[in-house]
Enzyme design. Sequence first.
Site, PDB file in Angstrom:
ATOM      1  N   PRO A   2     -35.073 -24.772  27.194  1.00  0.00           N
ATOM      2  CA  PRO A   2     -35.007 -23.714  28.196  1.00  0.00           C
ATOM      3  C   PRO A   2     -36.039 -22.625  27.915  1.00  0.00           C
ATOM      4  O   PRO A   2     -36.223 -22.217  26.782  1.00  0.00           O
ATOM      5  CB  PRO A   2     -33.584 -23.166  28.042  1.00  0.00           C
ATOM      6  CG  PRO A   2     -32.818 -24.295  27.461  1.00  0.00           C
ATOM      7  CD  PRO A   2     -33.780 -25.014  26.563  1.00  0.00           C
ATOM      8  N   GLU A   3     -36.723 -22.182  28.964  1.00  0.00           N
ATOM      9  CA  GLU A   3     -37.661 -21.078  28.811  1.00  0.00           C
ATOM     10  C   GLU A   3     -36.975 -19.790  29.254  1.00  0.00           C
ATOM     11  O   GLU A   3     -35.812 -19.787  29.676  1.00  0.00           O
ATOM     12  CB  GLU A   3     -38.936 -21.394  29.587  1.00  0.00           C
ATOM     13  CG  GLU A   3     -39.540 -22.728  29.123  1.00  0.00           C
ATOM     14  CD  GLU A   3     -41.003 -22.929  29.443  1.00  0.00           C
ATOM     15  OE1 GLU A   3     -41.726 -21.937  29.608  1.00  0.00           O
ATOM     16  OE2 GLU A   3     -41.436 -24.094  29.519  1.00  0.00           O
ATOM     17  N   LYS A  52     -35.568 -16.755  24.506  1.00  0.00           N
ATOM     18  CA  LYS A  52     -34.807 -17.990  24.660  1.00  0.00           C
ATOM     19  C   LYS A  52     -33.408 -17.913  24.048  1.00  0.00           C
ATOM     20  O   LYS A  52     -32.730 -18.927  23.934  1.00  0.00           O
ATOM     21  CB  LYS A  52     -35.579 -19.151  24.022  1.00  0.00           C
ATOM     22  CG  LYS A  52     -36.942 -19.414  24.662  1.00  0.00           C
ATOM     23  CD  LYS A  52     -37.630 -20.576  23.985  1.00  0.00           C
ATOM     24  CE  LYS A  52     -39.002 -20.839  24.604  1.00  0.00           C
ATOM     25  NZ  LYS A  52     -39.671 -21.999  23.970  1.00  0.00           N
ATOM     26  N   ASN A 227     -43.194 -24.613  26.907  1.00  0.00           N
ATOM     27  CA  ASN A 227     -44.273 -25.546  27.170  1.00  0.00           C
ATOM     28  C   ASN A 227     -44.864 -25.414  28.572  1.00  0.00           C
ATOM     29  O   ASN A 227     -46.080 -25.472  28.758  1.00  0.00           O
ATOM     30  CB  ASN A 227     -43.758 -26.979  26.966  1.00  0.00           C
ATOM     31  CG  ASN A 227     -44.669 -27.779  26.075  1.00  0.00           C
ATOM     32  OD1 ASN A 227     -45.436 -27.218  25.304  1.00  0.00           O
ATOM     33  ND2 ASN A 227     -44.589 -29.088  26.171  1.00  0.00           N
ATOM     34  N   ARG A 320     -45.996 -30.113  20.099  1.00  0.00           N
ATOM     35  CA  ARG A 320     -45.557 -29.979  21.487  1.00  0.00           C
ATOM     36  C   ARG A 320     -46.683 -30.429  22.406  1.00  0.00           C
ATOM     37  O   ARG A 320     -47.863 -30.267  22.110  1.00  0.00           O
ATOM     38  CB  ARG A 320     -45.183 -28.517  21.805  1.00  0.00           C
ATOM     39  CG  ARG A 320     -44.019 -27.967  20.997  1.00  0.00           C
ATOM     40  CD  ARG A 320     -42.722 -28.698  21.249  1.00  0.00           C
ATOM     41  NE  ARG A 320     -42.327 -28.676  22.649  1.00  0.00           N
ATOM     42  CZ  ARG A 320     -41.661 -27.663  23.205  1.00  0.00           C
ATOM     43  NH1 ARG A 320     -41.340 -26.593  22.498  1.00  0.00           N
ATOM     44  NH2 ARG A 320     -41.314 -27.734  24.479  1.00  0.00           N
TER      45      ARG A 320
END
Length: 330
Positions: A2-3, A52, A227, A320
């Site tokens: 989750p961002e 976050k 991301n 990532r």
Amino acid sequence: MPEGHSVHRIARQFDRNFVGRPVSASSPQGRFAEGAALLDGRTPTLARAVGKQMFLEFEGDVWLRVHLGIYGAWDFAGEIVLDPTIASANGRMGQTNQRGVDPVYDDAGENSLASIGAPRRARGAVRMSEQTRGLEDATDAEWPPPVVGQVRLRLLTEATCADLRGPTACQIQTVEEMLATVAALGPDPLVDDVAEGEERFVSVAGRKPTPIGQLLMDQKIVSGIGNVYRAEILFRANLNPHTPGRDVPEETLREMWRDWVRLLSIGVETGQMMTMDDLDPEAHRRALAHRDDRHWVYHRAGLPCRVCGTAIVLEEMAARKLYWCPRCQA
């Protein structure tokens, strides 16, 4: 994972449905039994998100800290009341800069009615996490709802249930511990003074030899960027992700912070990581309905850049996935 926009929406969900209401707390999985016992019978008094991470204050100066990580999710069931600050008069989430366009919700994106950011009155469940499909609506009104899967923590009021599954962190904190956790995080535009946050980000990132693509993901430098937002902010700045932070022009760093302020607000308002601007009504509908139509470079490896036609590159940076255009971001 989750961002920032997701966690802020979850905190608002708790503020609307749990704050001020005594809760029964349990750990069906058993891994948080001691913490649940400490929360059981207490009343939440404040819900807040920083980057976050979400912090839920309970009476008696007890704080619950939750970091969903990659696999965590909150599932809500029962009577779920819309947050009026992010819902329009007809009960649907607002849009970005496309006024007069009817909302469209996808089946798998962040803002579908059974997905991340769509609180509503329901007999079933609504999942709030990142990139997860919603749970199917229940076929009966059994209350409380049966426990499904590995539930780390269940919080239950008379009308609403919240089940936490798979978090990276779920812990009880004192006031001092909560403040120390928050102090270690970078600025969050929805928490900190925006101007002060800009100065903090520019002064820290502008001294680092680390590639800017890594710095944007460092929660000690700026809170909430993951991301998707990382890839999109870098593209929107026409910036090579491998550029050391100290080599990025100060004005570019300031523009990226201001872009993050804007994109985060849009994400909270819509429940979607909408990063393309000035779309015509039909393009905006497509973007709301399909994730791949709402981003410049994210998840577009090998496809032509929307601006120059060069194939979008996918590489790994600090474990990532990183998407970028080698021409626009040369």
